[in-house]
Design a protein around this motif. Sequence first.
Motif, PDB file in Angstrom:
ATOM      1  N   ILE A 123      30.126  23.131 -28.427  1.00  0.00           N
ATOM      2  CA  ILE A 123      30.117  22.187 -27.307  1.00  0.00           C
ATOM      3  C   ILE A 123      31.097  21.046 -27.548  1.00  0.00           C
ATOM      4  CG2 ILE A 123      28.722  20.410 -26.140  1.00  0.00           C
ATOM      5  CD1 ILE A 123      28.112  23.145 -25.099  1.00  0.00           C
ATOM      6  N   LYS A 124      31.162  20.580 -28.803  1.00  0.00           N
ATOM      7  CA  LYS A 124      32.058  19.469 -29.137  1.00  0.00           C
ATOM      8  C   LYS A 124      33.524  19.817 -28.884  1.00  0.00           C
ATOM      9  CE  LYS A 124      29.234  16.994 -32.545  1.00  0.00           C
ATOM     10  NZ  LYS A 124      29.088  16.601 -33.974  1.00  0.00           N
ATOM     11  N   ILE A 165      34.364  18.647 -25.421  1.00  0.00           N
ATOM     12  CA  ILE A 165      34.244  17.230 -25.088  1.00  0.00           C
ATOM     13  C   ILE A 165      35.614  16.575 -24.883  1.00  0.00           C
ATOM     14  CG2 ILE A 165      33.540  14.974 -25.995  1.00  0.00           C
ATOM     15  CD1 ILE A 165      31.112  16.318 -27.232  1.00  0.00           C
ATOM     16  N   ILE A 222      36.824  15.216 -21.177  1.00  0.00           N
ATOM     17  CA  ILE A 222      37.008  13.773 -20.993  1.00  0.00           C
ATOM     18  C   ILE A 222      38.446  13.479 -20.579  1.00  0.00           C
ATOM     19  CG2 ILE A 222      37.102  11.547 -22.191  1.00  0.00           C
ATOM     20  CD1 ILE A 222      34.748  12.445 -23.879  1.00  0.00           C
ATOM     21  N   THR A 231      35.571  10.283 -29.352  1.00  0.00           N
ATOM     22  CA  THR A 231      35.405  10.117 -27.904  1.00  0.00           C
ATOM     23  C   THR A 231      36.189   8.923 -27.395  1.00  0.00           C
ATOM     24  OG1 THR A 231      33.177  11.060 -28.010  1.00  0.00           O
ATOM     25  CG2 THR A 231      33.716   9.788 -26.054  1.00  0.00           C
ATOM     26  N   LEU A 241      33.063  26.431 -20.320  1.00  0.00           N
ATOM     27  CA  LEU A 241      31.827  25.698 -20.602  1.00  0.00           C
ATOM     28  C   LEU A 241      30.630  26.373 -19.941  1.00  0.00           C
ATOM     29  CD1 LEU A 241      30.333  23.188 -21.689  1.00  0.00           C
ATOM     30  CD2 LEU A 241      30.902  22.047 -19.529  1.00  0.00           C
ATOM     31  N   GLU A 282      19.634  19.354 -19.274  1.00  0.00           N
ATOM     32  CA  GLU A 282      20.288  18.547 -20.298  1.00  0.00           C
ATOM     33  C   GLU A 282      19.262  17.843 -21.198  1.00  0.00           C
ATOM     34  OE1 GLU A 282      23.111  19.845 -17.633  1.00  0.00           O
ATOM     35  OE2 GLU A 282      21.314  18.729 -17.104  1.00  0.00           O
ATOM     36  N   GLU A 304      25.398  14.529 -27.553  1.00  0.00           N
ATOM     37  CA  GLU A 304      26.734  15.082 -27.330  1.00  0.00           C
ATOM     38  C   GLU A 304      26.672  16.494 -26.767  1.00  0.00           C
ATOM     39  OE1 GLU A 304      28.819  14.770 -31.043  1.00  0.00           O
ATOM     40  OE2 GLU A 304      29.898  13.007 -30.347  1.00  0.00           O
ATOM     41  N   LEU A 342      26.876  16.201 -23.071  1.00  0.00           N
ATOM     42  CA  LEU A 342      27.921  15.365 -22.458  1.00  0.00           C
ATOM     43  C   LEU A 342      28.772  16.109 -21.428  1.00  0.00           C
ATOM     44  CD1 LEU A 342      30.081  12.727 -24.296  1.00  0.00           C
ATOM     45  CD2 LEU A 342      31.090  14.204 -22.580  1.00  0.00           C
ATOM     46  N   PRO A 343      29.315  17.281 -21.757  1.00  0.00           N
ATOM     47  CA  PRO A 343      30.157  17.960 -20.755  1.00  0.00           C
ATOM     48  C   PRO A 343      29.399  18.319 -19.475  1.00  0.00           C
ATOM     49  CG  PRO A 343      30.483  18.901 -22.942  1.00  0.00           C
ATOM     50  CD  PRO A 343      29.273  18.035 -23.014  1.00  0.00           C
ATOM     51  N   PRO A 364      32.032   8.648 -20.983  1.00  0.00           N
ATOM     52  CA  PRO A 364      32.533   8.609 -22.371  1.00  0.00           C
ATOM     53  C   PRO A 364      32.404   7.213 -22.996  1.00  0.00           C
ATOM     54  CG  PRO A 364      34.094   9.721 -20.921  1.00  0.00           C
ATOM     55  CD  PRO A 364      33.087   9.060 -20.035  1.00  0.00           C
ATOM     56  N   TYR A 414      28.860   6.579 -24.099  1.00  0.00           N
ATOM     57  CA  TYR A 414      28.450   7.266 -25.325  1.00  0.00           C
ATOM     58  C   TYR A 414      28.801   6.460 -26.571  1.00  0.00           C
ATOM     59  CZ  TYR A 414      26.503  11.729 -23.888  1.00  0.00           C
ATOM     60  OH  TYR A 414      25.663  12.711 -23.429  1.00  0.00           O
TER      61      TYR A 414
END
Length: 417
Positions: A60-61, A64, A68, A151, A189, A259, A270, A273-274, A295, A298
């Motif tokens: 997932i990271k 990000i 963003i 981020t 994603l 989520e 995190e 986040l997306p 962002p 966060y």
Amino acid sequence: MNINQSNLPPKPQKSTLNTIFTNLTFWVLIAIITGVLLGHFSPQNAVKMKIVGDSFVDIIKLFIGPIIFLTIVLGISGMGNLKKVGRIGIKALGYFEVVSTVALAIGVTVAYVFKPGKIDKTGLALQDASQYTSGTAEHFSWLKFFLSNFTLQVLLAAIVCGIALNFYQKREQTILVLERMSRVVFTGLKYVMYLAPLGAFGGMAYTIGKFGLQTLIPLGKLMLSVYLTMFLFVFLILGSILKYYKISILAILKYIKEELLLVLGTSSSEAALPSIMVKLERMGCSKSVVGLVVPTGYSFNLDGTSIYLSMSVIFLAQLYDVHLSFFEILSVIGILMITSKGAAGVTGSGFIVLASTLTALHKIPVEGLAFLLGVDKFMSEARAITNLIGNTAATIVISKSERDFTELNLDPVVEEF
């Protein structure tokens, strides 16, 4: 030719059972329950599931940064008003500071009312806190904070590129290319999110298997106080703010339930986040506001972390029978207003912030952190969930205040996620 609609065959509808079994929320919830059971009954095997949860969060990271960057660049380039970019940024930071300070104050107040630290220390499990307490506490550095916060780095780069794109001659062609890239990233994603139940299972199984439910008993009063405070903050403070804009906090929670469960399972905000950025845009918030506020939030709008840090300081003061004057309590809030910003994005940074705060006070033993380590993992879910809800509310508020909120769409059935 007139057609009698009543003679037409009815449209096929999905059965309730089919709807449940194709719902991501259902499978994430099942995964969390399965993880708890495995962790409780077979801790040795459950601990091995850590790689499953960590791998999902790591995947997932990867999304990000691109999400963003593309969201902010497209949002700013499509805004056409650079003054608005600055106004949204200043308004968001002002909102973050006010709400975070309220969170700190609520944490201190509830800790004094419920006195979670008034317990016998001899019954507490002592953990090794040397990695956080050894050495002298460093002063908070904005430069170090920026350099360690990926981020924030992507956010700054995207803002610069978005502004520059407004002056570029081939702006339209570039925007088309970026929009195609954005569609590819969000499609990727969409498929990765199908792995969410595995991530939730791995994270929860490891937590229960490693720390065990029995560790909750000695510090149960602290945990209940923290969870109660988070509940009060979400429904009283954030609920009231959203109610002012004629939006129900319950409707928002229902809309982002996938989520919330994902964060509960992985203990990482995190991880959501997306997808939360996607849902906020679909709800009606503009791309530019979502790209700037989420962002930034966060890093600067950690309501759950603020509550936890303030309660932990008061908890340790009560545990060691240390009396804090009113001025010293204000000092705690003031110090945490600055240092809590450094608790973003780095594992264990919350304890480093606590250590530096306790060192600055010169009254509460820093070694007291060893008592908190046993249950910190169980409270990280509450922190992450509250942080997520806080940033969701902030984005809606800023979007509403900017009159950049198109249409309220809280349809709980979302195909992509």
